[in-house]
Design an enzyme around this catalytic site. Structure first.
Site, PDB file in Angstrom:
ATOM      1  N   HIS A 124     -37.015 -33.740 -46.771  1.00 20.36           N
ATOM      2  CA  HIS A 124     -37.179 -33.969 -45.330  1.00 20.36           C
ATOM      3  C   HIS A 124     -35.821 -34.111 -44.653  1.00 20.36           C
ATOM      4  CE1 HIS A 124     -39.557 -35.562 -41.843  1.00 20.36           C
ATOM      5  NE2 HIS A 124     -38.378 -36.111 -41.566  1.00 20.36           N
ATOM      6  N   GLU A 125     -34.971 -34.988 -45.175  1.00 17.93           N
ATOM      7  CA  GLU A 125     -33.660 -35.211 -44.554  1.00 17.93           C
ATOM      8  C   GLU A 125     -32.758 -33.996 -44.719  1.00 17.93           C
ATOM      9  OE1 GLU A 125     -33.194 -37.632 -42.603  1.00 17.93           O
ATOM     10  OE2 GLU A 125     -35.078 -38.610 -43.135  1.00 17.93           O
ATOM     11  N   HIS A 128     -33.493 -31.722 -41.805  1.00 18.99           N
ATOM     12  CA  HIS A 128     -32.809 -32.155 -40.585  1.00 18.99           C
ATOM     13  C   HIS A 128     -31.324 -31.770 -40.634  1.00 18.99           C
ATOM     14  CE1 HIS A 128     -36.049 -34.293 -38.698  1.00 18.99           C
ATOM     15  NE2 HIS A 128     -36.221 -35.130 -39.718  1.00 18.99           N
ATOM     16  N   ASP A 200     -40.622 -38.178 -35.817  1.00 20.08           N
ATOM     17  CA  ASP A 200     -39.999 -36.947 -35.337  1.00 20.08           C
ATOM     18  C   ASP A 200     -40.899 -36.220 -34.351  1.00 20.08           C
ATOM     19  OD1 ASP A 200     -37.862 -37.462 -37.029  1.00 20.08           O
ATOM     20  OD2 ASP A 200     -38.724 -36.315 -38.684  1.00 20.08           O
TER      21      ASP A 200
END
Length: 316
Positions: A124-125, A128, A200
């Site tokens: 997930h990170e 980003h 988000d």
């Protein structure tokens, strides 16, 4: 009338001779010089950590410095002082950690994640971080971590290069893509989303709503703005209208345009991550191993992938 006889006072004494001030010596400028050196020593580290364009209030600033002082000196169970500086002075690293604590909350070392959860947060990170590096108008990445803090399981910190007062449509479009980069990475790697993208999605929806309703950036609605009477920040919730100044038909158009912007941003994020799937997998593996990385590591992973992709293209 009764007369009162004045009592004789003390004899008149001659005035004391004028005294000349003592010649200046080192004691006269010692305190101002010491205070100046102390303020410079305190402010220079803040200048290095102050590139984050965060709207600090005075209380937040005091909290940040105080947390940096606490971070500088830690007393363990045996009473021994540990830390980078034994005298209680905070450096740039301590103030950086204090900034994270003010913005994100206390680091939860006891909140252990399952191995599959750690991998999911890393993916997930990484989404980003890659989107923030690939998008031209996005703010550069400063740090990425998968260590839980407060209510967050991972954070991708972006530090603007300058304090902005105006936001272009290109910047807002890249901002939406970066916001949805975590969910897009989950869809690319796992084939499904998760509850980790809830914040988000909420933030991206607020930004898209303001783009359509307040900033006139929707072709369907046109150059019309329905902003509230009170000024708001870009990421602030603007859903505080007691009475909407537009009809239900206009509300339907706004909802459709917001959905169009979010769907387009998600599709763009998915396409970019699929085109850089190798970098996504590599960065997620690095995140699982190191837990916290600097922003330049993301750029290094992309630079290492591009020559390999170019070589494969030439060979084919």
């Amino acid at each position: 009338m009764r007369r009162v006889k004045a009592k004789p006072g003390p004899p008149n004494e001659p005035p004391p001779p004028p005294t000349t001030p003592p010649p200046p010596n080192w004691r006269s400028w010692l305190l101002p010089a010491a205070m100046t050196i102390f303020l410079l020593w305190l402010l220079i580290p803040i200048m290095f950590t102050g590139s984050a364009a965060t709207p600090y209030s005075y209380s937040d600033f005091v909290t940040k410095v105080s947390a940096g002082q606490v971070k500088a000196v830690t007393i363990d169970d045996q009473g021994a002082v540990s830390g980078d500086l034994k005298d209680g002075a905070s450096d740039a690293h301590d103030l950086d950690a204090a900034r994270d604590r003010v913005l994100l909350g206390r680091r939860e070392t006891s909140n252990a994640l399952l191995p599959q959860e750690r991998h999911a947060v890393a993916v997930h990170e990484s989404g980003h971080a890659l989107l923030a590096t690939l998008c031209e108008h996005a703010d550069p990445v400063a740090k990425v971590t998968i260590l839980p803090a407060g209510l967050t399981l991972g954070v991708t910190e972006q530090l603007p290069e300058a304090e902005r007062h105006l936001y272009s449509e290109s910047y807002l479009a890249d901002l939406l893509a970066v916001r949805l980069g975590g969910r897009a990475a989950e869809l690319v790697v796992f084939g499904e989303g998760s509850t980790g993208a809830a914040n988000d999605l909420a933030a991206a929806t607020q930004i898209a709503t303001r783009m359509v309703r307040d900033f006139g950036l929707s072709p369907a609605l046109g150059p019309v703005g329905y902003s509230s009477a009170t000024p708001q920040y870009l990421g602030e919730d603007a859903e505080n209208f007691q009475r909407k100044p537009y009809s239900e038909r206009t509300q339907k158009i706004i909802d459709e345009e917001v959905a169009r912007l979010l769907s387009g941003a998600e599709k763009r994020a998915i396409d970019l991550l699929r085109a850089h799937r190798g970098a996504l997998d590599r960065l997620a593996a690095i995140m699982v191993e190191h837990e916290t990385i600097a922003g330049d590591v993301v750029g290094s992973v992309l630079q290492a992938e591009r020559p390999a992709a170019t070589g494969l293209g030439v060979t084919a």
